[in-house]
Design an enzyme around this catalytic site. Structure first.
Site, PDB file in Angstrom:
ATOM      1  N   ARG A 193       0.460 -12.178  -5.636  1.00 26.77           N
ATOM      2  CA  ARG A 193       0.627 -11.088  -5.203  1.00 26.77           C
ATOM      3  C   ARG A 193       0.677  -9.758  -4.386  1.00 26.77           C
ATOM      4  O   ARG A 193       1.104  -9.159  -3.572  1.00 26.77           O
ATOM      5  CB  ARG A 193       0.549 -11.244  -2.762  1.00 26.77           C
ATOM      6  CG  ARG A 193      -0.613 -12.893  -3.120  1.00 26.77           C
ATOM      7  CD  ARG A 193      -1.629 -12.629  -3.411  1.00 26.77           C
ATOM      8  NE  ARG A 193      -3.037 -14.348  -3.288  1.00 26.77           N
ATOM      9  CZ  ARG A 193      -2.961 -14.754  -4.772  1.00 26.77           C
ATOM     10  NH1 ARG A 193      -3.056 -14.773  -5.555  1.00 26.77           N
ATOM     11  NH2 ARG A 193      -3.257 -16.009  -3.360  1.00 26.77           N
ATOM     12  N   SER A 241      -6.278 -15.443   3.869  1.00 28.97           N
ATOM     13  CA  SER A 241      -4.365 -15.304   4.423  1.00 28.97           C
ATOM     14  C   SER A 241      -4.336 -14.011   5.354  1.00 28.97           C
ATOM     15  O   SER A 241      -4.433 -13.484   4.345  1.00 28.97           O
ATOM     16  CB  SER A 241      -4.292 -16.051   3.792  1.00 28.97           C
ATOM     17  OG  SER A 241      -4.708 -17.600   2.988  1.00 28.97           O
ATOM     18  N   GLU A 311      -0.170 -10.371   3.985  1.00 29.37           N
ATOM     19  CA  GLU A 311      -1.067 -10.274   2.866  1.00 29.37           C
ATOM     20  C   GLU A 311      -1.849  -8.861   3.238  1.00 29.37           C
ATOM     21  O   GLU A 311      -2.676  -8.486   2.495  1.00 29.37           O
ATOM     22  CB  GLU A 311      -2.083 -11.171   2.122  1.00 29.37           C
ATOM     23  CG  GLU A 311      -0.706 -12.376   1.971  1.00 29.37           C
ATOM     24  CD  GLU A 311      -2.433 -13.707   0.810  1.00 29.37           C
ATOM     25  OE1 GLU A 311      -3.418 -13.035   0.811  1.00 29.37           O
ATOM     26  OE2 GLU A 311      -1.730 -13.936   0.456  1.00 29.37           O
TER      27      GLU A 311
END
Length: 334
Positions: A193, A241, A311
């Protein structure tokens, strides 16, 4: 005062291209949050160059919004320029159907080809079109609600794959300088990520690897992923998420183990279906979502000793949640 003057100078340079006090909540999947002082929908290269010229040499906070699928904007809004790429950056160029790479029906010996997708293309749209055309390698993307540009920037992924596995090159420009062009995927220095895309670098398109496949099998793979997500993940107003998974563990498991599944704070709630999702009530407050994120982080740290990282990008809360960013910064809202 200095930054206000800088922002007004940018507004003057942009003229009718810029919109003042545009609500950003509706441009995100959370659906909550305040306005941007300035907003621009960049429809083509000419408008993009006008924006770059307006920003050149000025200290103005700048945010690029894709589909807003990993972005939470504070209720007081964003004191800067928000921009979103429009239709001129939403094209998809598929490999020729009769190319040599697509002439062998045996997928084990099929040669890879490249599809070029504009940064504004929605990943689910890309995945479905790939399946319809019989191209393999992108079915996983149907489960990622972001844009190609945002996905390149954050190495979005899921269901066993990610952008690092398919990006072969990408096109970009520096919003604050003269740099840009097309570079290979290695320049992205992908990690989980994360990429090396700079704070002022704007992704315009990506070249993604696909291989010939079966239309029937690819459509079945897309359907299976959609079905799985409906069974295991909540719908409604959320950003997917919230926290990245720690090494060898699951953020959702840690949150549930801390007794927070279904926990509510004001107009925000930890999902009862998946604990790593936080839902925002319709008409709710972004500040409640932020407060709940911090509460979950604190309780999990106390319960398990694990410090969760987000995130989700938090905008307008007195700084960026994931890494300190300079005032002249580009954030990606996927």
């Amino acid at each position: 005062m200095v930054r206000t003057a800088e922002l007004e100078a940018v507004a003057a340079a942009l003229g009718d291209l810029a919109e003042r006090d545009r609500p950003l909540g509706p441009l995100t999947t959370y659906g909550v949050g305040g306005p941007a002082r300035l907003y621009v929908e960049v429809e083509d290269q000419s408008a993009l160059e006008q924006v770059r010229q307006a920003l050149r040499g000025r200290d103005v906070a700048t945010l690029v919004i894709g589909r807003g699928s990993n972005l939470l904007v504070a209720d007081e809004g964003f004191d800067g320029l928000a921009l979103r790429l429009g239709r001129g950056f939403g094209g998809i160029e598929w490999p020729a159907a009769d190319s040599d790479s697509n002439s062998d029906s045996d997928s084990n010996s099929a040669k890879p080809s490249l599809v070029t997708a504009g940064a504004a293309v929605a990943l689910p749209v890309l995945a479905r079109q790939a399946a319809e055309a019989g191209w393999s390698g992108l079915a996983w993307a149907v489960g990622v609600p972001g844009s190609v540009g945002g996905a390149v920037r954050m190495n979005a992924g899921g269901h066993g794959s990610d952008m690092a596995a398919v990006v072969r090159s990408y096109t970009w420009v520096d919003l604050l300088g003269e740099s840009g062009g097309q570079d290979g995927g290695a320049r992205l220095e992908y990690r989980y990520r994360h990429s090396s895309v700079g704070s002022a670098e704007l992704v315009l398109a990506a070249q993604l690897e696909v291989t010939p496949g079966s239309v029937e099998q690819e459509k079945a793979a897309v359907s299976q992923i959609v079905k799985w997500r409906r069974q295991h993940q909540p719908g409604g107003s959320n950003a997917g998420s919230v926290f990245t998974n720690p090494a060898d563990d699951s953020a959702g498991r840690l949150i549930e183990a801390a007794g927070l599944k279904g926990y509510r704070l004001g107009t925000a709630q930890v999902s009862e279906k998946h604990a790593n999702f936080i839902q925002a009530d319709q008409g709710g407050r972004a500040d409640d979502v932020r407060a709940l994120i911090e509460h979950v982080r604190a309780v999990v740290a106390e319960h398990s000793g694990v410090s969760l990282s987000t995130e989700v990008r938090l905008l307008g809360f007195g700084g960026w949640e994931t890494g300190a960013m300079p005032s002249s910064a580009q954030g990606s809202g996927s």
